[in-house]
Enzyme design. Sequence first.
Site, PDB file in Angstrom:
ATOM      1  N   ARG A   1      74.653  -7.296 111.761  1.00 10.81           N
ATOM      2  CA  ARG A   1      74.166  -7.093 113.121  1.00 10.81           C
ATOM      3  C   ARG A   1      75.177  -7.593 114.152  1.00 10.81           C
ATOM      4  O   ARG A   1      76.345  -7.248 114.103  1.00 10.81           O
ATOM      5  CB  ARG A   1      72.778  -7.703 113.278  1.00 10.81           C
ATOM      6  CG  ARG A   1      71.702  -6.955 112.479  1.00 10.81           C
ATOM      7  CD  ARG A   1      70.320  -7.478 112.729  1.00 10.81           C
ATOM      8  NE  ARG A   1      69.308  -6.598 112.155  1.00 10.81           N
ATOM      9  CZ  ARG A   1      68.013  -6.903 112.083  1.00 10.81           C
ATOM     10  NH1 ARG A   1      67.582  -8.069 112.555  1.00 10.81           N
ATOM     11  NH2 ARG A   1      67.156  -6.057 111.559  1.00 10.81           N
ATOM     12  N   SER A   2      74.756  -8.425 115.096  1.00  7.46           N
ATOM     13  CA  SER A   2      75.641  -8.761 116.214  1.00  7.46           C
ATOM     14  C   SER A   2      76.809  -9.659 115.858  1.00  7.46           C
ATOM     15  O   SER A   2      77.696  -9.862 116.687  1.00  7.46           O
ATOM     16  CB  SER A   2      74.848  -9.382 117.361  1.00  7.46           C
ATOM     17  OG  SER A   2      74.151  -8.384 118.068  1.00  7.46           O
ATOM     18  N   ALA A   3      76.843 -10.196 114.642  1.00  8.49           N
ATOM     19  CA  ALA A   3      78.069 -10.874 114.221  1.00  8.49           C
ATOM     20  C   ALA A   3      79.240  -9.900 114.222  1.00  8.49           C
ATOM     21  O   ALA A   3      80.400 -10.310 114.264  1.00  8.49           O
ATOM     22  CB  ALA A   3      77.885 -11.494 112.841  1.00  8.49           C
TER      23      ALA A   3
END
Length: 391
Positions: free
Chosen positions: A69-71
């Site tokens: 995801r946003s990593a």
Amino acid sequence: MDVTEVHGSVEPGYEPVRTAFAGNFTRRGDRGAAVAVYREGRKVVDLWGGTAAPDGGGPWREDTAQTVRSATKGVASACLLLLHQRGQLDLDAPVGAYWPEFKAHGKDRVTVREVLAHRVGVPALDVPLTPEQALDGVSGPRAVAAQRPLFTPGAAHGYHAQTFSWLAGELVQRASGRSIGRFVAEEITRLLGLDLWIGLPADRVGQVGRIADIEVPPPAVSGGLRTRAKQSVHDAYADPDSLTRRAFAAITPLPDENDPAYRAGELAASGGIATARSLARFYAALVGEVQDGPRLFAPATLTAARTPESDGPDQVLVVNTLFGLGYMLHGPASPLLAPGSFGHPGRGGSLAFADPGTGIGFGYVTNGMQRNVTADPRAQALVRALKECIR
């Protein structure tokens, strides 16, 4: 297989990380996960355990990768900073200098720096994209370019949860002539020997586990690491008309993140896939040389990446956040290792960061998505344990 069994190794002195990792399965709800730590270019923690999918589906193996995801944003931001480091992208130039269509609705003065600092003012879309449109490589950039600002660009900041995909991806395409997935493959993954992709290759499909939402254990079970969200935050996520909900709903309906088409798409905000080991090695390479691999960031680039650009009330997350150039910095909303740390969490669990002061590169990935955005209690338990090891 007992899902609490932990595989891998830690160097002497890092045993607290193993203990915390095992505790994530027995106390904090993990089903399948991995954690890795590099220090001064050398791997000192490499652990994995559980199953490749939250409901079973075989063991989590040494090379199991997951959607983070946003990593992903930390990897995407490195692409823009590497282009700047090479003189191909000016951080203080208007985005419109590279992408003329972006100038619409008064966005002609928005800079590349403001993109990285979440200060553009387009965290949501008036007309959300379908999952198919989000992945087609055309509709996303077109929608962001045509979007009117939802707050004055540069005057505030608000987390561009989904629209960062098309902002970063299009800038990389315009500046380098390559898609962001190809840029990552050629300029990061290949150089460092990583299992890390923005756009999963067809021959790696079998290496990736499945993700799913899971229940959050009560504090008495998890160890009391979870705190209750403020009412204002709860209200923002509950209101379908809030900027918070609209930002996360820029793709509607929510895509199936286990769909092969989604995994193959090059969504720079949320679609990255990696092993914990590769995330840790990537961040270690941002701050120094790694074994059998180069340092990626020059000292000036490293300084720029972690210099605060946005600090205070976040128009989307409804808490105070602290951003450098594409990276969340250590603070109450996103606790990392130390004040000099920089990196990025993934909604629901994953976390990756570097700490230049100690030469640490850290990566944690999980398949069990809990209800959080920035400060997952499982990741935080590992960070607390790591602090014990480096005092």
